[in-house]
Structure formats: C-alpha cells, structure tokens
Write an enzyme that holds these catalytic residues in place. Structure first.
Site, PDB file in Angstrom:
ATOM      1  N   GLU B  53       0.816  -1.226   0.000  1.00 22.85           N
ATOM      2  CA  GLU B  53       0.000   0.000   0.000  1.00 22.85           C
ATOM      3  C   GLU B  53       0.847   1.271   0.000  1.00 22.85           C
ATOM      4  O   GLU B  53       0.407   2.320  -0.465  1.00 22.85           O
ATOM      5  CB  GLU B  53      -0.970   0.013   1.175  1.00 22.85           C
ATOM      6  N   PHE B 115     -11.712  -7.457  13.857  1.00 28.41           N
ATOM      7  CA  PHE B 115     -10.617  -7.892  12.980  1.00 28.41           C
ATOM      8  C   PHE B 115     -10.279  -6.785  11.984  1.00 28.41           C
ATOM      9  O   PHE B 115     -11.164  -6.247  11.319  1.00 28.41           O
ATOM     10  CB  PHE B 115     -11.019  -9.171  12.243  1.00 28.41           C
ATOM     11  N   GLN B 116      -9.012  -6.444  11.899  1.00 28.27           N
ATOM     12  CA  GLN B 116      -8.502  -5.410  10.996  1.00 28.27           C
ATOM     13  C   GLN B 116      -9.142  -4.048  11.223  1.00 28.27           C
ATOM     14  O   GLN B 116      -9.314  -3.260  10.294  1.00 28.27           O
ATOM     15  CB  GLN B 116      -8.645  -5.840   9.534  1.00 28.27           C
ATOM     16  N   LYS B 165     -17.781  -0.906   5.981  1.00 26.34           N
ATOM     17  CA  LYS B 165     -18.152  -1.943   5.022  1.00 26.34           C
ATOM     18  C   LYS B 165     -19.662  -1.971   4.771  1.00 26.34           C
ATOM     19  O   LYS B 165     -20.122  -2.169   3.639  1.00 26.34           O
ATOM     20  CB  LYS B 165     -17.682  -3.324   5.517  1.00 26.34           C
ATOM     21  N   MET B 482      24.195   9.375   2.438  1.00 29.03           N
ATOM     22  CA  MET B 482      23.944  10.647   3.114  1.00 29.03           C
ATOM     23  C   MET B 482      24.220  10.526   4.610  1.00 29.03           C
ATOM     24  O   MET B 482      24.733  11.453   5.236  1.00 29.03           O
ATOM     25  CB  MET B 482      22.507  11.105   2.853  1.00 29.03           C
TER      26      MET B 482
HETATM   27  C1  LIG Z   1      12.293   5.805   5.295  1.00 30.83           C
HETATM   28  C2  LIG Z   1      13.550   6.494   5.647  1.00 30.83           C
HETATM   29  N1  LIG Z   1      14.375   5.985   6.581  1.00 30.83           N
HETATM   30  C3  LIG Z   1      15.538   6.599   6.895  1.00 30.83           C
HETATM   31  C4  LIG Z   1      15.897   7.765   6.287  1.00 30.83           C
HETATM   32  C5  LIG Z   1      17.197   8.470   6.653  1.00 30.83           C
HETATM   33  N2  LIG Z   1      18.094   8.525   5.489  1.00 30.83           N
HETATM   34  C6  LIG Z   1      18.211   9.622   4.719  1.00 30.83           C
HETATM   35  S1  LIG Z   1      19.271   9.414   3.445  1.00 30.83           S
HETATM   36  C7  LIG Z   1      19.619   7.832   3.907  1.00 30.83           C
HETATM   37  C8  LIG Z   1      20.568   7.000   3.117  1.00 30.83           C
HETATM   38  C9  LIG Z   1      20.047   6.649   1.772  1.00 30.83           C
HETATM   39  O1  LIG Z   1      20.906   5.681   1.204  1.00 30.83           O
HETATM   40  P1  LIG Z   1      20.866   5.368  -0.338  1.00 30.83           P
HETATM   41  O2  LIG Z   1      19.490   5.148  -0.778  1.00 30.83           O
HETATM   42  O3  LIG Z   1      21.846   4.273  -0.637  1.00 30.83           O
HETATM   43  O4  LIG Z   1      21.335   6.739  -0.986  1.00 30.83           O
HETATM   44  P2  LIG Z   1      22.771   7.449  -0.996  1.00 30.83           P
HETATM   45  O5  LIG Z   1      22.711   8.508   0.083  1.00 30.83           O
HETATM   46  O6  LIG Z   1      23.801   6.428  -0.718  1.00 30.83           O
HETATM   47  O7  LIG Z   1      22.864   8.063  -2.344  1.00 30.83           O
HETATM   48  C10 LIG Z   1      18.911   7.499   5.070  1.00 30.83           C
HETATM   49  C11 LIG Z   1      19.023   6.219   5.774  1.00 30.83           C
HETATM   50  C12 LIG Z   1      14.995   8.280   5.331  1.00 30.83           C
HETATM   51  N3  LIG Z   1      15.218   9.442   4.702  1.00 30.83           N
HETATM   52  N4  LIG Z   1      13.847   7.625   5.011  1.00 30.83           N
END
Ligand SMILES: Cc1ncc(C[n+]2csc(CCOP(=O)(O)OP(=O)(O)O)c2C)c(N)n1
Ligand SMILES: [Mg+2]
Lengths: 190, 576
Positions: B53, B115-116, B165, B482
């Site tokens: 979803e 349920f749900q 529902k 990042m």
């Molecule tokens: C759902 C979610 N969880 C955690 C984060 C924190 N976060 C921001 S950038 C990042 C790393 C992303 O890694 P990748 O997709 O390999 O991209 P890169 O920075 O290596 O280009 C994380 C964990 C986020 N933005 N979204």
C-alpha cells in the site's frame, strides 16, 4: 572540518542586519474563541493541532451553540504575539473551523463556573454560609457535613474563594474553564 | 439510478475524471472491488494493483505531481491503511492533491477491536489536509465530492475517506445523484492577492539594489511557472529555487543561479545572504533552505506570496505578505508593473550581477572528472545528455537525490518528482510508476540508491504487470551515503550502521522480476551502457551503477550555519 568553511563576509557588510526568526518576546495569556462545525472529530483536530505544534492549552471548553450545527470553543493559551498569530492561522486552516477570534485583542468578559465539595463541621457552617454569600455563590447540595457550592465569576475570583476555604476539608473542585464574549455590540457568529 | 455504496463510489470517481486507482484489496473493501469489477466496461477508472500500500500512495502521488490532477488510492482497513500512512504523510508534507479511500469495519462493530480495525481517521489526522469517516451509504457521494474539492483547492493535500463496510453493502441501493458544485462555509481559499499589498510589493521590488527571487514548490503546484518566467525576465533579477520548485523557472536560463539551501550552489546562497530585497514565491522557509535563521538574509526586506496564510511569518517574519494563488498574484504583479513608470535600477543591478558572476567562478559543483571510479555527478550529467534534459525524473532520498537536483537541469515544471518535505526513502520507484502511467510515451527515470530502492523494490512486479518501461538508475555506493557523509563530517568518521553489507545482485534481481538488469563499473563504459538502457524503449531497465563510495555532496551548509558559511569540496577550498 570547520576549516572548510569560508566566512568571506565581515558582519554587517551592508550596514545593520535585520533580526530574523520568530520573536522571542513575552508570553501573554490569550483567550481564543472558535466556531466550528459540530461534527465528529472536530474537537480532536483542534486538540491534535495544539499538541502536534507544541502550543499549550490552559483551559478549553466546548459545547453546541443556538445553531446546533455549530459548536463554540473557548481556548485559553499562552504565547508570544507570533505564536498566537500562528495558533489563529493554524486554527483557521482546519477545514471544520468556521471562525476564530482572539478575544484578548479587545474588551471582553470572561466567566467561569466552579463546583466545590467541602466538609465543614456543624459549628462552622455559619462562616461557610457567609463566605458563599460574599462570593455570591449558592449551596446546591448538603449531605451531613458535606456541602456542595456553585460559584460563577472570573478565574481570580474562583481562586480567591478556594483560598478562603483553607483549613476546611476540601473534597473536590470542578472548574469549567472560562467562557468569554466580546463587550458591546460585537459578536462572533457564523 | 439506484446504486449500492460501492457502485456509488466508483461512479463518483468516474465523475471526477479519475483515470487510475492505485490500490490493494482486502475484506473491508471487497464490496467496492466487486463494484469495480462489474463496472469495468462501464468507464470505471483503471485499477493498478500495487504490491504494497505504500507503493499505492507514492504512485498516486507521482501521478499527481506529474499531472496536477489528484492521485487516487484505495486500500483496505487495518494494515491496508497503516501501510498507506507513510505515503499519505509524504504527500501531505509536499502539499500533493490526493484522495485516499480506505475500507473500515462495519459501523456496528466500530470500537470493538474488530478484525482489521484501526482508527484510520485518528491515525491519519496529523498528516492529512482533512479526513472523513462515512458510515451511511447516502453520505458517500457528498463526501467524495468534498474530498476532491478540499484535496485540489487552496493549498492542496491528501484527504482520506474512510468508509465502513456496511455503507457499501451491495443489497442496499439508493438513488444516485452527484452534486454539481460544493461550497463549504468553513473553507474558502483566497482567490487573489490584496491589491494594496501587490502595489507595495512591486514598489519594494523596483527599489531593490541587490534583489533576489526565491521560489518553491508552490509555483509548480499552483501552475505559476508562466507568469513567473515573464516577471523574472522583465525584471532581469537573479532567481533561485528550492528542491521542490526546480523546473518552474528554466535551469538553463542565465538568470537562474541553481538551487539554494543546504546543498545549494555557492552563488545562490551568497546572493541570498547579501540581497537587500528577497521575493519569496510559493516557498515556505524550510530549515533545509534557510539554514540558521539568525543569519538568514540579514540585509533583506522580504516579500512573500503564499496560498496558505499560516506559511507566512511562520519561520521568518516578512515585510510584505501576500496571501493568494501564486499564478493569480504573479499576474497581478505583472499588471501592476505595467501601470508603474518606475524601472529597475539598472546601474545597481549591473553591479549586483557582476558580484554574482564572481561567485559563480568558484565553480562550486566542480568534481573530479578524471577519476578511475564512476563519479555519481558524472552519471547524472550523462543521463541529462542522453535524455536531452527532457525526462521525467523521480528520485529517492539521499546523496543521489541531491546530485540529481544539482546536475539534472530541469527546464519545465512537474519533471522533477521527489519527496522533499518528509524525505521518504522508497518513494522513487512507485512514484515513477504513477508518472509513467500518466505519460506512457515519456522517458521516466528513477534515480535511486542501493539503500532506498530496497524500501519499495517489490513494485518491480507491478511494473512488469503493467509494462511500465521505467529506467532505474541506482547510484550504488554500498553506503547509506547521506548518513555516511554526516558521520564523516560530524561524527569523526564513526560509520554507525551506514554500510550496506550483503547487497543483492541487482542485475539478477531485475531479471528475476522479468526486467533487464545492467551493471556498469568503469567510467569508460558509462555513456554506452546508459545509451543501451535508454534504447530499450519498452523495457524496464535496472542500471546498477557502481560509484565512488567516498564521494560527498558539496557545497554543504552544516546544520546551524548561515548561507554564507558553506563547506565546499575539499579541493576547492583555496579558490575564490
Ligand atoms: C524511510 C527512511 N528511513 C531513513 C531515512 C534516513 N536517510 C536519509 S538518506 C539515507 C541513506 C540513503 O541511502 P541510499 O538510498 O543508498 O542513498 P545514498 O545517500 O547512498 O545516495 C537514510 C538512511 C529516510 N530518509 N527515510
Ligand atoms: Mg547508497
């Protein structure tokens, strides 16, 4: 790592700098009146807004108005002018909210109701009666030594009454939170 | 016409001109799915079956961003709607019009932990523009009408309609009537800017010696690109954009200084810092954009146009607020410019541009073009060339997102589709599905990282089912890049949990899902491999690009710093 920073600009290169950010001014008490659709969830939208954005609610009262599709809410809160401005804007943004005013911006009247249950020995009920009279309250229930008193007024008047009950066995205090209305001909209507 | 609740819902969606429903079935929406099945040949919207979803909400969101039309989602109660929450919050933060229909347990058992059962309106309340719980069949049509109205007008946003529902019971049929118009006494978005404020704004703009224009996602959402271009060209002032606003003003135009903010260009951020009049259009002074508010535009008087009064003076006090739809207000400003005899101060402007040209010489987006490893920036530049700058580009969240924003020059609005406000990893691929469905003949690229892509990788299966030839360009640095960058800069290189061990073989994975997978490791092969991928017009191609794992995004404003306190890439430190 900070050596990578290059702060090339001496402060104030173009003369005085303008202060930014939201004012850290004085927190003042405000009474905000809200007309909202009398619908399920409307109250919780308002409550949610306050908790999600970190605004505080000191008191809140809500009930339907003469128009049963509309509820009126009175909120007492604290904040700087900027915070209060944001609160009213955020309230206005809620889809269920019809109108918002900050009553503290001009002359208004506040009233709060209180019910107090207090245990008073027989020999002292005369003094209690006097006190109730001075504060223009009513005894609305008696059971043995226990008296229930109804009192209406401003918040400070209610506080003063409770202070005067010191020494008695104060069993229960219920307050409605303030209701407020503008003075004169001005009105908050849909 | 006598219809059941399920049929009424589908009929309403038809009347709203809905092309696609992104959804996933379950117990509480079975009546609706049955109505959908029976009305398939009767003009019902096309249903896209996602694999999660979250994917449905991001796909509807991508569709909405690419078209300006509301995205529509249909999910079941309980886990169906909780899975959708991330996507709803993503849309909410970026003000994306979306209508989410969720099933609810029968009204007779609400509150019994059936349920749900979850309190869908309660869970979503903080991340929707509005929501409704519908318990009676006769309320379905008026509520759906309201939902579309609220989602698409004013500051747009997601609206959830939770339907019990029993309200869709096929045995209960009522006469169907869809309201032509709707008017809500409690909801009346502004239709134009206040004339007095428009006048003041134009006067202040014309009095500027060092003007700067800063635009945000509101210009894209509010279709304000055309009057913006006209106004900016007429004034000859420099312009920058937030991450969300890219494309509203052409990135290849000489007046455009690039993106501003945390990973904005040196020239854009410096011009922000030194300007004396700032004109903010459909932007909300987000902390990733302003940096430290104490240092924000310290010399500037500020004009701010926004449709949402609560965006004005929320983070930064402004001098001339204008509440109204961006497009209309910009047109009003153009009309006001026609009326006034005053002209921009050409002499001051020339000196200002000269200063800006000096800043540009820093070449802040410079990177090592002779590296033996593939530089992520080079990938985006190659992608830009090969797609001739005309692709729809979705992205995930991380370094790759910033490089995409810096190096792909968007000349048109609605081409750059990313999660700016919530920063949701997993957004890119499902969003690309929505974009590709909206524009079947367009080139749609998803720029992602090996971390993000795994958050909604299951949607590769949806892409096969509907033959969506999205091109996935994964900048595989084997790091949550990042996060690693922040740990390098602010945590003395303690790389806590930012290393991606045990990665799958993405080429095989793409193949397992029935797609094409390609890997490229040598800079020499980059261009050719990209060309091969884009030559496969009718296939989804997953491009696993092995990039330099140590590369960082520059320039960077560290948290708590002002626009004038940028980190530049180490080798550029001595420049300028
Ligand atoms: C759902 C979610 N969880 C955690 C984060 C924190 N976060 C921001 S950038 C990042 C790393 C992303 O890694 P990748 O997709 O390999 O991209 P890169 O920075 O290596 O280009 C994380 C964990 C986020 N933005 N979204
Ligand atoms: Mg990575």
């Amino acid at each position: 790592m900070l050596d990578r920073t290059r702060d090339r600009l001496p402060a104030g290169r173009f003369g005085p700098t303008l202060p930014r950010g939201i004012d850290k001014g004085k927190h003042m008490r405000h009474v905000i009146a809200v007309l909202l659709e009398n619908e399920a969830g409307a109250l919780s939208r308002v409550a949610n807004l306050f908790s999600a954005r970190g605004y505080n609610i000191e008191a809140l009262s809500v009930a339907p108005t003469d128009d049963e599709t509309v509820s009126r809410m009175t909120i007492v809160t604290q904040g700087t002018d900027e915070i209060i401005e944001q609160i009213t804007k955020q309230l206005n943004k809620l889809i269920d909210v019809i109108r918002v005013i900050d009553l503290t911006e001009s002359a208004h009247i506040e009233r709060e109701m209180m019910l107090v249950k207090v245990a008073v020995p027989r020999e002292e009920n005369g003094r209690l009666g006097q006190l109730v009279e001075i504060f223009r309250g009513h005894v609305i229930d008696v059971a043995g030594d226990t008296y229930t008193i109804e009192l209406t007024g401003t918040g400070t008047k209610l506080d003063a009454f409770v202070d005067n009950l010191q020494g008695y066995d104060l069993i229960e205090v219920v307050r409605s939170g303030p209701l407020a209305i503008a003075r004169g001909g001005r009105a908050l209507r849909v | 016409m006598q219809l059941s609740g399920g049929e009424i819902l589908i009929e309403c969606l038809k009347r709203e001109g809905v092309e696609f429903i992104f959804g996933y079935p379950g117990g509480a929406v079975l009546h609706i799915y049955d109505a959908l099945f029976r009305m398939q040949d009767d003009g019902a919207p096309r249903h896209i079956l996602v694999r999660h979803e979250q994917g449905a909400t991001h796909a509807a969101d991508g569709y909405a961003r690419a078209t300006g039309k509301p995205g529509v989602v249909l999910v079941t109660s309980g886990p169906g709607v909780t899975n959708a929450v991330t996507g709803i919050a993503t849309a909410y933060m970026d003000s994306i019009p979306m209508v989410v229909i969720s099933g609810q347990v029968p009204s007779s058992v609400i509150g019994s932990d059936a349920f749900q059962e979850v309190d869908a309106t309660g869970i979503t309340r903080p991340c929707v523009k509005h929501n409704f719980l519908v318990k009676r069949v006769e309320d379905i049509a008026p509520t759906v009408k309201k939902a579309f109205h609220i989602a698409t007008t004013g500051r747009p946003g997601p609206v959830l309609v939770d339907i019990t529902k029993d309200a869709t019971d096929p045995r209960v049929k009522i006469p169907f009537e869809y309201p032509e118009t709707i008017s809500l006494r409690s909801y009346k978005p502004a239709e134009a800017g206040h004339p007095g404020q428009i006048k003041r704004a134009v006067e202040l703009l014309l009095a500027a010696k060092r003007p700067m224009i800063y635009t945000g996602g509101g210009v894209v959402l509010g279709e304000g690109s055309e009057p913006l271009r006209a106004l900016v060209r007429r004034l000859g002032y420099p312009i920058t954009s937030t991450l969300m606003g890219l494309g509203a003003y052409p990135a290849t135009d000489r007046q455009f200084l690039g993106m501003l903010g945390m990973h904005g260009t040196y020239e854009a951020n410096m011009a922000m810092h030194e300007c004396d009049v700032l004109f903010a259009v459909g932007a909300r002074f987000d902390d990733r954009v302003t940096g430290n508010l104490e240092h924000f535009c310290p010399y500037a008087k500020i004009i701010h146009i926004d449709i949402d009064p609560s965006s004005i003076s929320k983070n930064v006090k402004v001098d001339v607020p204008i509440v109204g739809p961006v497009k209309r207000v910009l047109e009003q400003m153009l009309e006001q410019l026609d009326k006034t005899r005053r002209k921009p101060d050409e002499k001051a402007l020339a000196a200002w541009w000269q200063q800006i040209e000096e800043w540009k010489k820093v070449d802040c987006l410079h990177y090592d073009r002779d590296s033996k490893k593939i530089k992520p920036q080079a990938v985006i530049e190659a992608l830009y060339r090969i797609t001739e700058g005309r692709a729809y580009v979705t992205s995930d969240v991380g370094q790759h997102q910033m490089w995409a924003a810096q190096f792909y020059k968007f000349d048109e609005p609605r081409r750059w589709i990313n999660s700016g406000g919530l920063g949701t990893m997993g957004f890119g691929l499902p969003a690309a599905m929505g974009v590709q469905l909206a524009h079947p003949d367009a080139t749609v690229v998803c720029i992602t990282g090996e971390g993000s892509i795994q958050m909604c990788i299951q949607e590769l299966s949806t892409c096969l089912q509907y033959r969506l030839p999205v091109k996935i360009v994964s900048l595989n640095n084997r790091y949550l890049g990042m996060v690693r960058q922040w740990q390098e800069m602010f945590y003395e290189g303690r790389y806590s949990m930012s290393y991606m061990d045990a990665l799958p073989d993405f080429v095989k994975l793409a193949e397992a899902y029935g797609h094409v997978g390609l890997r490229v490791e040598d800079p020499k092969d980059l261009e050719k491999t990209l060309q091969d991928a884009f030559a496969m017009k009718d296939r989804l191609v997953f491009l696993d690009v092995i990039t330099d794992p140590t590369e960082n995004v520059y320039p960077m404003i560290a948290q708590g710093k002002g626009h004038h306190e940028m980190h530049l890439a180490p080798e550029e430190r001595e420049l300028a």
